[in-house]
Design an enzyme around this catalytic site. Structure first.
Site, short mmCIF file in Angstrom:
data_model
loop_
_atom_site.label_atom_id
_atom_site.label_comp_id
_atom_site.label_asym_id
_atom_site.label_seq_id
_atom_site.Cartn_x
_atom_site.Cartn_y
_atom_site.Cartn_z
N GLU A 22 -4.89 2.27 -3.88
CA GLU A 22 -3.43 2.36 -3.98
C GLU A 22 -2.77 1.09 -3.44
O GLU A 22 -1.62 1.09 -3.04
CB GLU A 22 -2.89 3.58 -3.22
N ASN A 24 -2.29 13.13 -3.83
CA ASN A 24 -3.43 13.62 -4.61
C ASN A 24 -3.79 15.05 -4.23
O ASN A 24 -4.12 15.87 -5.10
CB ASN A 24 -4.65 12.71 -4.40
N ASP A 70 0.86 -1.18 0.00
CA ASP A 70 0.00 0.00 0.00
C ASP A 70 0.90 1.24 0.00
O ASP A 70 1.86 1.32 0.78
CB ASP A 70 -0.90 0.00 1.24
#
Length: 570
Positions: A473, A438, A430
């Site tokens: 992710e 983002n 992860d």
């Protein structure tokens, strides 16, 4: 060897039989010639059952034997065989079939006659004087039938090294036709005994028509059988199949349906080039790794250029189209274009090492199968595209969550049945603080990182495992045959490949459009079957726990194995 055997055995045998039997020929020349002509005409109407023709001259030979005896029957039968071989157009490469058949029928005639004589049979009008004469006559007819099938099977097994079935279509057709032909042969004998040479024409002309009708019936029945098989192949090709599966089924069924030695399937890849996408060689001696033909090159390229199907019966008709990929021993060729939406998209070419190996209706069958294949490949490519879209992540190109879980379940079922003690590991990672990426650089940059990360993972994993994007992710890698230490080494390679080299983003939200460098890290968890779990989904859960508890909660940018958590708890 066959020809030498024939040269030494056949003339000596005929001379010996002539001397022993002393047949009466003078005064019977016209009648004997009439029988020879009739038998030769009837031999022109064979039924092709597999590799062996079934023909009806044994009915005429039966009548000749009853009236004139063994030697004249042999002469009539042997000349009829020459007529049959001419009808079958036996070429140089198959010329050994002539002496094989001559010797085979000579042996059958002699052995059947010995049985007939041993049971008290005679010749001429006295051959049928009483009801007791039925015993040698029926025995003679049955021995001819049994010996013919026996010698065919022995020749196929010994000389041609073929697997034989003693109860096959050839036997069935021979028995069926014998039930019709031998009674007519007996009638021919009776009428000839009563009316002389005119009786040959009374019975012989209907006999010729019956032979022709049987051949036409057999050919019609054979065409119907081929059409049924063709329809079955068409249905098989309509399933949910990929292109490889379609080609596998098509080539396998075609190689069993038609007498082919080589199959070439070309796919048109550009306006002037086509690629070989499937090749079949019955002998298994030829291997063509990559072939690309120009338009007009070789038979297949010429078929593409002209847009017409072609049918060549012998090499002399197409030798000007040879190239280095043409099989050396090929003779007969069928080549058909495959069209879709008015354009040629592929070409099928099949070769046989025999001259005149293919019949006209088989040419028609290949054209029908070509149309089936064109539609099937079109459907297969659409199916593969749809399947890939449902199984793959559109952004990264990796397998998606749904596919991976189904795949994992399937692998575990196989694994537990076939490799219950072998390890299988799962690596789950992860990206650390991906929301911050983002928020800072925009979702366009986030997508770029995910896409480039997938490529880095593929570089590390290679072909050793199965990669998937498991969540937003999160990425997962399944490693068959990897134990815990080996899988942790792979996991460490993955972690370092992410952290040691920044990612470049062009889709960021900053006003300055020059690329920016973004450094990220990932937390990685590893679990192994059968050490850490017994079920497929448990493997994911244990790797997930190792990642969160053993890596993220201990500072991130780490690799943790599930066994470390167990040791910590203990």
């Amino acid at each position: 060897m066959v020809w030498l055997t024939w040269i030494f055995v056949w003339p000596v045998s005929l001379y010996g039989l002539y001397t022993w039997l002393d047949p009466v020929v003078s005064g019977n020349t016209v009648e004997i010639l009439s029988f020879i002509i009739l038998a030769s005409i009837v031999a022109l109407f064979p039924l092709q059952i597999g590799d062996n023709p079934v023909f009806f001259t044994h009915g005429i030979a039966f009548a000749v034997f009853l009236y004139y005896g063994l030697f004249i029957e042999i002469i009539v039968s042997q000349i009829a065989i020459f007529a049959l071989m001419a009808k079958m157009r036996v070429g140089k490469s198959q010329s050994h079939r002539i002496p094989i058949n001559l010797l085979m029928f000579l042996l059958i005639s002699v052995v059947s006659a010995l049985i007939y004589y041993g049971l008290g049979g005679t010749h001429g009008e006295a051959a049928v004087d009483s009801i007791t004469d039925a015993v040698p006559i029926v025995s003679y007819a049955l021995s001819q039938l049994v010996l013919n099938q026996f010698t065919i099977k022995v020749v196929a097994k010994v000389l041609y090294r073929k697997k034989v079935s003693w109860l096959d279509k050839g036997l069935v057709w021979e028995m069926m036709t014998a039930c019709l032909v031998l009674p007519i042969g007996f009638v021919l004998y009776m009428v000839f005994s009563e009316f002389g040479v005119s009786g040959i024409f009374f019975v012989g002309i209907p006999f010729i028509f019956i032979s022709g009708m049987l051949m036409l019936y057999h050919n019609s029945n054979q065409i119907n059988t081929y059409l049924k098989e063709t329809s079955k192949i068409g249905h098989e090709l309509t399933g949910e199949l990929g292109v490889k599966e379609v080609l596998d089924i098509f080539v396998d069924r075609l190689s069993k349906l038609l007498p082919v030695d080589y199959i070439f399937v070309y796919d048109v890849c550009s306006p002037k080039k086509m690629d070989l996408i499937r090749f079949f060689d019955r002998s298994g001696e030829i291997y063509f790794p990559d072939i690309q033909l120009n338009k007009g090159e070789s038979i297949s390229g010429n078929t593409w250029k002209d847009g017409n199907s072609v049918f060549f019966k012998k090499k002399a008709e197409w030798s000007h189209l040879e190239n280095r990929f043409t099989p050396d021993h090929a003779e007969s060729v069928l080549s058909v274009p495959i069209e879709r939406k008015g354009e040629i998209v592929a070409v099928i070419s099949i070769y046989s090492n025999k001259r005149r190996a293919f019949l006209q209706f088989q040419f028609m069958i290949l054209n029908i199968l070509g149309n089936y294949l064109g539609v099937a490949i079109d459907n297969a490519r659409h199916y593969e595209k749809t399947k890939a879209e449902s199984e793959r992540c559109a952004l990264t190109g990796l397998y998606n969550y749904r596919y991976f879980e189904d795949y994992l379940e399937g692998v575990f079922t196989t694994w537990q049945n076939e490799h219950p003690t072998e390890p299988i590991s799962l690596v789950l990672l992860d990206i650390d603080h991906f929301k911050k990426v983002n928020d800072t650089y925009g979702h366009g940059s986030g997508n770029e990182i995910l896409s480039n990360l997938a490529k880095r993972l593929e570089n590390v994993a290679g072909s050793e495992g199965t990669l998937a994007r498991y969540g937003g992710e999160e990425f997962v890698l399944l490693l068959p045959y990897y134990d815990a230490p080996a899988s942790k080494r792979v996991a460490e390679q993955i972690r370092s490949s992410i952290s040691e080299e920044p990612f470049t983003s062009y889709e960021h939200i900053f006003d300055d459009r020059s690329p920016v460098s973004i450094s990220i890290t990932a937390s990685v968890g590893v679990a192994t079957y059968p050490d850490h779990c017994e079920e497929a989904l448990d493997l994911i859960r244990q790797a997930d726990r190792a990642m969160y508890v053993g890596a993220k909660q201990k500072g991130r940018n780490k690799v943790a194995g599930y066994e470390e958590m167990v040791q910590t708890v203990q």
